[in-house]
Design a protein around this motif. Sequence first.
Motif, PDB file in Angstrom:
ATOM      1  N   ALA A   1      45.895  26.055   6.131  1.00 61.08           N
ATOM      2  CA  ALA A   1      45.187  25.935   7.547  1.00 61.08           C
ATOM      3  C   ALA A   1      44.119  25.458   7.596  1.00 61.08           C
ATOM      4  N   ALA A   2      43.141  26.046   6.427  1.00 63.68           N
ATOM      5  CA  ALA A   2      41.855  25.573   6.610  1.00 63.68           C
ATOM      6  C   ALA A   2      41.544  24.022   6.198  1.00 63.68           C
ATOM      7  N   ALA A   3      42.462  23.690   5.500  1.00 68.73           N
ATOM      8  CA  ALA A   3      42.495  22.164   4.862  1.00 68.73           C
ATOM      9  C   ALA A   3      42.636  21.313   6.020  1.00 68.73           C
ATOM     10  N   GLY A   4      43.772  21.785   6.659  1.00 66.28           N
ATOM     11  CA  GLY A   4      44.590  21.115   7.816  1.00 66.28           C
ATOM     12  C   GLY A   4      43.544  20.889   8.950  1.00 66.28           C
ATOM     13  N   ARG A   5      42.664  21.726   9.093  1.00 63.02           N
ATOM     14  CA  ARG A   5      41.593  21.704  10.373  1.00 63.02           C
ATOM     15  C   ARG A   5      40.599  20.701  10.126  1.00 63.02           C
ATOM     16  N   THR A   6      40.622  19.990   8.822  1.00 60.39           N
ATOM     17  CA  THR A   6      39.543  19.125   8.683  1.00 60.39           C
ATOM     18  C   THR A   6      40.149  17.686   8.652  1.00 60.39           C
ATOM     19  N   VAL A   7      41.506  17.617   9.018  1.00 63.63           N
ATOM     20  CA  VAL A   7      42.127  16.319   8.654  1.00 63.63           C
ATOM     21  C   VAL A   7      42.686  15.825   9.936  1.00 63.63           C
ATOM     22  N   GLU A   8      42.825  14.685  10.069  1.00 64.80           N
ATOM     23  CA  GLU A   8      43.324  14.178  11.595  1.00 64.80           C
ATOM     24  C   GLU A   8      44.770  14.514  11.708  1.00 64.80           C
TER      25      GLU A   8
ATOM     26  N   VAL B   1      50.616  17.394   5.740  1.00 59.12           N
ATOM     27  CA  VAL B   1      50.368  17.842   4.394  1.00 59.12           C
ATOM     28  C   VAL B   1      51.724  17.177   3.483  1.00 59.12           C
ATOM     29  N   HIS B   2      51.553  16.860   2.339  1.00 57.48           N
ATOM     30  CA  HIS B   2      52.901  16.502   1.387  1.00 57.48           C
ATOM     31  C   HIS B   2      52.687  17.019   0.281  1.00 57.48           C
ATOM     32  N   SER B   3      51.629  17.779  -0.170  1.00 60.58           N
ATOM     33  CA  SER B   3      51.729  18.468  -1.474  1.00 60.58           C
ATOM     34  C   SER B   3      50.434  19.456  -1.530  1.00 60.58           C
ATOM     35  N   LEU B   4      50.798  20.565  -2.155  1.00 68.47           N
ATOM     36  CA  LEU B   4      49.649  21.310  -2.438  1.00 68.47           C
ATOM     37  C   LEU B   4      49.769  22.087  -3.719  1.00 68.47           C
TER      38      LEU B   4
ATOM     39  N   ALA C   1      44.944  19.941  -1.612  1.00 69.54           N
ATOM     40  CA  ALA C   1      46.063  19.490  -0.949  1.00 69.54           C
ATOM     41  C   ALA C   1      46.108  17.847  -0.375  1.00 69.54           C
ATOM     42  N   SER C   2      46.909  17.412  -0.273  1.00 67.03           N
ATOM     43  CA  SER C   2      47.193  15.998   0.015  1.00 67.03           C
ATOM     44  C   SER C   2      47.796  15.772   1.418  1.00 67.03           C
TER      45      SER C   2
END
Length: 278
Positions: free
Chosen positions: A45-52, A57-60, A106-107
Amino acid sequence: MPESLEDLVELLDLEKIDVDLFRGRQPQTAMQRVFGGQVLGQALAAAGRTVEPERIVHSLHGYFLRGGDTSVPIIYRPEPTRDGGSFSSRRVVASQNGKPIFYMSASFQRLEPGLDHQDPMPDDLVAPDEAPTLASVLEARSGRKAADWDKEWAALDVRLAGVTGRQFWIKAAGKLPDDPALHACVLAYASDLTLLGASLLPHGIVIGDRRIQPASLDHALWFHRQFRADEWLLYDQASPSASGARGFATGRLFTENGHLVASVAQEGLIRPVGLDLD
C-alpha cells in the motif's frame, strides 16, 4: 488480527506523515508477533501511494528481518527507485523503534496486451459453498476452538478445497471497493496465511503445533491477470523441499472460472522445538 473486512481495509489505509513516509496502525490481536501478511499488504500500500494509479503492481519480493511488535505502529518508507516509460519500481523499508523489520521491492506496469498462456486449474475440488471452513479444520487438527481461529481471520473467508490439505478457497469476507490497488494489497495479505503450512503437511504437522517454531523468512508474489479479492480464488499450494529448519512452498491462485491470476513462493522457518526427528 482484523476482526472484520472493514478493519482490514482501514489497516491498509496508511497515515501519511511526510513525503514518502507512512504509518501503519496495528489491529487488536492475541498474536505475539505481527502477521507477515499484514506487513506485506501495508508495504505494498505504501509503495502504491507513490506510483501513478494506472500502473498496477505485477511483482513483489520481501524479506522478513525481525519479528514485528504488535503494540507499536510500523513506519513505511518507500523509495522511488525508478519510473520508466512502462514500469515503475519501489523499495520499501518497514521499521519499528528505529530498526528495520522488513524490506520489499515491488514493480508496477502499465497494462498492455501481449502473448498469453497459463497452466490449467486443478480439478476434483470441493465447491466453495460445500467446503469446510479453515477454522473448523484447524479446530479438528489443533484442538484450538474454531471461534478462536475465526476471530483472528475474520477479514477473510477461507475454506478447504481438497482432501490433501494444500488447496483452499479464499476471498475477502465481504465486498471491497472497485480499486485494483486495494485488491492487490488484500491478496498480498491473504497469500501469507496458509502457505508455510504446506511445508509441514508431509510431516503430519499443522501450523500452531507447539513442537514447531514457525516464521516467514521471505515472500515473493507475481500478479499475472486482473482479479477481485472479494471473489473466490483457489489457492493451490505445494512444498518441493524442507531442510535446515526451513520449509519452501509455492502457490498458484486461480479464479473460479480457471484464470491463473497470481503465483507465490515463500521460504519460512519451521524449527523443531522438542520434536523427535528420529
